[in-house]
Design a protein around this motif. Structure first.
Motif, PDB file in Angstrom:
ATOM      1  N   UNK A 116      36.013  23.862  42.935  1.00 44.28           N
ATOM      2  CA  UNK A 116      37.057  24.859  42.685  1.00 44.28           C
ATOM      3  C   UNK A 116      36.498  26.032  41.874  1.00 44.28           C
ATOM      4  N   UNK A 117      35.725  25.712  40.835  1.00 43.49           N
ATOM      5  CA  UNK A 117      35.107  26.766  40.040  1.00 43.49           C
ATOM      6  C   UNK A 117      34.104  27.565  40.840  1.00 43.49           C
ATOM      7  N   UNK A 118      33.369  26.894  41.728  1.00 40.05           N
ATOM      8  CA  UNK A 118      32.384  27.592  42.556  1.00 40.05           C
ATOM      9  C   UNK A 118      33.018  28.586  43.506  1.00 40.05           C
ATOM     10  N   UNK A 119      34.147  28.231  44.098  1.00 34.28           N
ATOM     11  CA  UNK A 119      34.818  29.166  45.001  1.00 34.28           C
ATOM     12  C   UNK A 119      35.287  30.414  44.249  1.00 34.28           C
ATOM     13  N   UNK A 120      35.785  30.209  43.039  1.00 34.13           N
ATOM     14  CA  UNK A 120      36.242  31.355  42.243  1.00 34.13           C
ATOM     15  C   UNK A 120      35.060  32.195  41.776  1.00 34.13           C
ATOM     16  N   UNK A 121      33.964  31.545  41.425  1.00 31.83           N
ATOM     17  CA  UNK A 121      32.768  32.281  41.017  1.00 31.83           C
ATOM     18  C   UNK A 121      32.217  33.093  42.184  1.00 31.83           C
ATOM     19  N   UNK A 122      32.284  32.535  43.374  1.00 31.44           N
ATOM     20  CA  UNK A 122      31.858  33.265  44.567  1.00 31.44           C
ATOM     21  C   UNK A 122      32.696  34.527  44.743  1.00 31.44           C
ATOM     22  N   UNK A 123      34.014  34.382  44.582  1.00 32.18           N
ATOM     23  CA  UNK A 123      34.898  35.547  44.684  1.00 32.18           C
ATOM     24  C   UNK A 123      34.562  36.582  43.611  1.00 32.18           C
ATOM     25  N   UNK A 124      34.198  36.115  42.422  1.00 30.57           N
ATOM     26  CA  UNK A 124      33.852  37.012  41.329  1.00 30.57           C
ATOM     27  C   UNK A 124      32.717  37.946  41.729  1.00 30.57           C
ATOM     28  N   UNK A 125      31.625  37.385  42.274  1.00 37.32           N
ATOM     29  CA  UNK A 125      30.460  38.212  42.601  1.00 37.32           C
ATOM     30  C   UNK A 125      30.723  39.138  43.790  1.00 37.32           C
ATOM     31  N   UNK A 126      31.394  38.619  44.804  1.00 34.09           N
ATOM     32  CA  UNK A 126      31.670  39.455  45.976  1.00 34.09           C
ATOM     33  C   UNK A 126      32.598  40.603  45.613  1.00 34.09           C
ATOM     34  N   UNK A 127      33.606  40.327  44.800  1.00 39.48           N
ATOM     35  CA  UNK A 127      34.535  41.385  44.411  1.00 39.48           C
ATOM     36  C   UNK A 127      33.908  42.339  43.408  1.00 39.48           C
ATOM     37  N   UNK A 128      32.949  41.864  42.636  1.00 41.05           N
ATOM     38  CA  UNK A 128      32.219  42.777  41.755  1.00 41.05           C
ATOM     39  C   UNK A 128      31.487  43.825  42.593  1.00 41.05           C
ATOM     40  N   UNK A 129      30.841  43.375  43.675  1.00 42.47           N
ATOM     41  CA  UNK A 129      30.135  44.312  44.553  1.00 42.47           C
ATOM     42  C   UNK A 129      31.106  45.240  45.271  1.00 42.47           C
ATOM     43  N   UNK A 130      32.165  44.677  45.826  1.00 42.48           N
ATOM     44  CA  UNK A 130      33.125  45.517  46.537  1.00 42.48           C
ATOM     45  C   UNK A 130      33.783  46.529  45.613  1.00 42.48           C
ATOM     46  N   UNK A 131      34.115  46.094  44.414  1.00 45.24           N
ATOM     47  CA  UNK A 131      34.741  47.008  43.456  1.00 45.24           C
ATOM     48  C   UNK A 131      33.765  48.108  43.047  1.00 45.24           C
ATOM     49  N   UNK A 132      32.492  47.745  42.890  1.00 45.82           N
ATOM     50  CA  UNK A 132      31.498  48.761  42.548  1.00 45.82           C
ATOM     51  C   UNK A 132      31.389  49.796  43.660  1.00 45.82           C
ATOM     52  N   UNK A 133      31.485  49.370  44.905  1.00 44.44           N
ATOM     53  CA  UNK A 133      31.452  50.313  46.024  1.00 44.44           C
ATOM     54  C   UNK A 133      32.667  51.238  45.998  1.00 44.44           C
ATOM     55  N   UNK A 134      33.783  50.743  45.487  1.00 44.51           N
ATOM     56  CA  UNK A 134      34.996  51.559  45.395  1.00 44.51           C
ATOM     57  C   UNK A 134      34.934  52.510  44.201  1.00 44.51           C
ATOM     58  N   UNK A 135      34.513  51.974  43.058  1.00 40.42           N
ATOM     59  CA  UNK A 135      34.463  52.767  41.818  1.00 40.42           C
ATOM     60  C   UNK A 135      33.116  52.534  41.142  1.00 40.42           C
ATOM     61  N   UNK A 136      32.042  53.115  41.661  1.00 39.52           N
ATOM     62  CA  UNK A 136      30.692  52.835  41.147  1.00 39.52           C
ATOM     63  C   UNK A 136      30.508  53.293  39.700  1.00 39.52           C
ATOM     64  N   UNK A 137      29.757  52.482  38.948  1.00 37.05           N
ATOM     65  CA  UNK A 137      29.467  52.792  37.542  1.00 37.05           C
ATOM     66  C   UNK A 137      28.192  52.062  37.151  1.00 37.05           C
ATOM     67  N   UNK A 138      27.587  52.474  36.026  1.00 39.01           N
ATOM     68  CA  UNK A 138      26.436  51.774  35.466  1.00 39.01           C
ATOM     69  C   UNK A 138      25.149  51.933  36.248  1.00 39.01           C
ATOM     70  N   UNK A 139      24.930  53.094  36.876  1.00 39.48           N
ATOM     71  CA  UNK A 139      23.717  53.306  37.668  1.00 39.48           C
ATOM     72  C   UNK A 139      23.299  54.766  37.588  1.00 39.48           C
ATOM     73  N   UNK A 140      22.091  55.040  38.063  1.00 37.71           N
ATOM     74  CA  UNK A 140      21.625  56.408  38.220  1.00 37.71           C
ATOM     75  C   UNK A 140      20.817  56.492  39.513  1.00 37.71           C
TER      76      UNK A 140
END
Length: 471
Positions: A136-160
């Motif tokens: 159960x924790x692994x499925x949620x952790x998987x969602x965490x990383x995928x949504x981190x990437x998708x959200x970064x594509x929507x509102x990118x930050x922390x890069x140059x």
């Protein structure tokens, strides 16, 4: 497909793949936690019906997990075949985030799922419960990383940008970018609602087939109460996510609301046919100033229209209608779940506290309602980002490959046929399992006979001393 160019075909192919893929992680994310709930109830009470519910739904979880893995693999291939510019420009960020998902979540889920399915008699009860928790924790952790990437594509930050490539300056800013908390919350709640209606719908289907066992009733009540609790939270989360979108992606918000011109006192458009050429809504039905009120908390608040993003806004009609489908299904979920709770209200003491045939049929019809709302919401998110692949950094056109259109058309056709077969097969197997479930336990752990018709038909009037599920 002869009249379609390679770029459009590549977009359709990726859209088809992500549409099919997202259906299954959405179920596995929350179904893992439902399985943990069933297991903990069994460990605490030792009532066999909770373990029966666990054993039934873990099979569906395993099937869902397998299809999610298969569809995810084919999707990753397209980064190289159809969208090479994506990894070339932002691979320094996307690559590690995808790797974190595999290393920290996927391997954990796959390993511990084997323990859940095959090792209950070989390990201690505590170890089996821990395996369920880790999955159960692994499925949620998987969602965490995928949504981190998708959200970064929507509102990118922390890069140059260095020599045309994105380089990380702060991983914390990359991961916890401006839209990530809202997107993660919204998605986890959507997953919970999808599973709640799946569990309630399949349980109602079994109930209609005269399976009135304790396991079915426990699962039914779990799904209903879960949906009733989560839908108000989703409405709140959706509103906050909308305000975040207004701040960081105003072009998407304008398309969602059908706002063509920047103005004050913007109406909330309930129905319209957006006309992109004329830049107006035809046959519009709207409530004056309401959009300004819920977007700016002022009746005269100003909201940016699509006229502020000429050539840089998404196609309006798909985003406009997808948003309304998502909201419409959400309202239907609210009505059905709350009506179900009232029907089975714990405070009722008479015979009216039971499921009716028509109510059960409504729940069966709503079994996969979560998928409809989910796909509609995902289309709002992804189409609403166009023409950008990574907002302000990379357009979809710049990331596309030079693969000829006929080749993409061939693989797209193969994908669509395969996905249709797999989707029909998945739904068929789920209902097959529901029809052919064999019950070793007696209803609610007592010595009910076939003559106990009135007792078996009542969903909630089982005394607690007889082992009645109190979800």
């Amino acid at each position: 497909m002869d009249g379609l160019d390679a770029f459009l075909l590549a977009r359709i192919q990726f859209a088809a793949n992500i549409t099919f893929h997202i259906l299954f992680p959405t179920i596995s994310i929350s179904l893992g936690w439902v399985l943990l709930y069933f297991k903990l109830r069994f460990v605490k009470s030792q009532d066999q019906f909770w373990m029966d519910a666990y054993q039934f739904w873990v099979k569906i979880f395993a099937l869902t997990f397998a299809l999610g893995v298969v569809s995810g693999i084919t999707m990753s291939f397209q980064f190289g075949t159809n969208w090479p510019g994506y990894m070339e420009k932002v691979g320094n960020i996307a690559g590690p985030l995808l790797a974190y998902e595999v290393l920290t979540a996927f391997f954990l889920e796959a390993t511990m799922l084997g323990v859940m399915l095959f090792a209950r008699e070989r390990v201690s009860e505590t170890m089996h419960t821990i395996a369920t928790l880790l999955v159960a924790g692994g499925t949620t952790l998987s969602a965490f990383w995928i949504l981190a990437l998708n959200s970064w594509m929507q509102t990118p930050a922390g890069f140059e940008m260095i020599n045309g490539q994105a380089h990380v300056t702060s991983w914390l800013e990359v991961i916890f970018n401006p839209s990530f908390p809202y997107r993660l919350t919204h998605m986890l709640l959507a997953s919970g609602l999808t599973v709640a209606f799946l569990v309630a719908g399949i349980s109602a289907y079994r109930w209609l087939r005269d399976d009135r066992s304790a396991e079915v009733i426990a699962s039914l009540k779990t799904g209903i109460y879960m949906a009733a609790m989560l839908i108000p939270l989703q409405i709140i989360a959706g509103d906050l996510h909308g305000l975040n979108t207004l701040e960081h992606q105003p072009a998407k918000l304008a398309a969602m609301e059908g706002i063509w011109k920047t103005e004050k006192g913007v109406p909330a458009v309930l129905f319209a046919l957006p006309d992109e050429k004329a830049k107006e809504n035809r046959y519009e039905i709207a409530i004056p100033k309401l959009a300004s009120l819920y977007l700016t908390h002022s009746l005269d608040g100003e909201v940016k229209g699509l006229d502020q993003f000429e050539g840089k806004h998404p196609p309006v009609a798909p985003v406009f209608w997808a948003f309304r489908i998502m909201v419409g299904v959400g309202v239907l979920m609210l009505l059905v779940s709350w009506a179900s709770v009232l029907q089975l209200a714990p405070w009722k003491k008479d015979s009216s506290r039971e499921l009716t045939v028509w109510h059960a049929r409504v729940l069966v019809a709503m079994t996969f309602a979560g998928w409809i709302a989910l796909v509609a919401g995902w289309y709002v998110t992804e189409i609403g980002r166009q023409p950008w692949l990574v907002t302000g950094v990379l357009t979809a056109a710049d990331a596309a490959s030079k693969v000829p259109a006929p080749r993409i058309a061939l693989t797209l056709t193969m994908y669509l046929v395969l996905y249709a077969v797999l989707l029909v097969s998945y739904i068929s197997v789920v209902f097959y399992l529901a029809r052919h479930k064999k019950h070793a336990d007696k209803p609610f752990g007592d010595d009910n006979t076939a003559g106990d018709t009135e007792k078996n038909l009542n969903v909630v009037n089982y005394p607690e001393k007889e082992g009645a599920p109190n979800a």
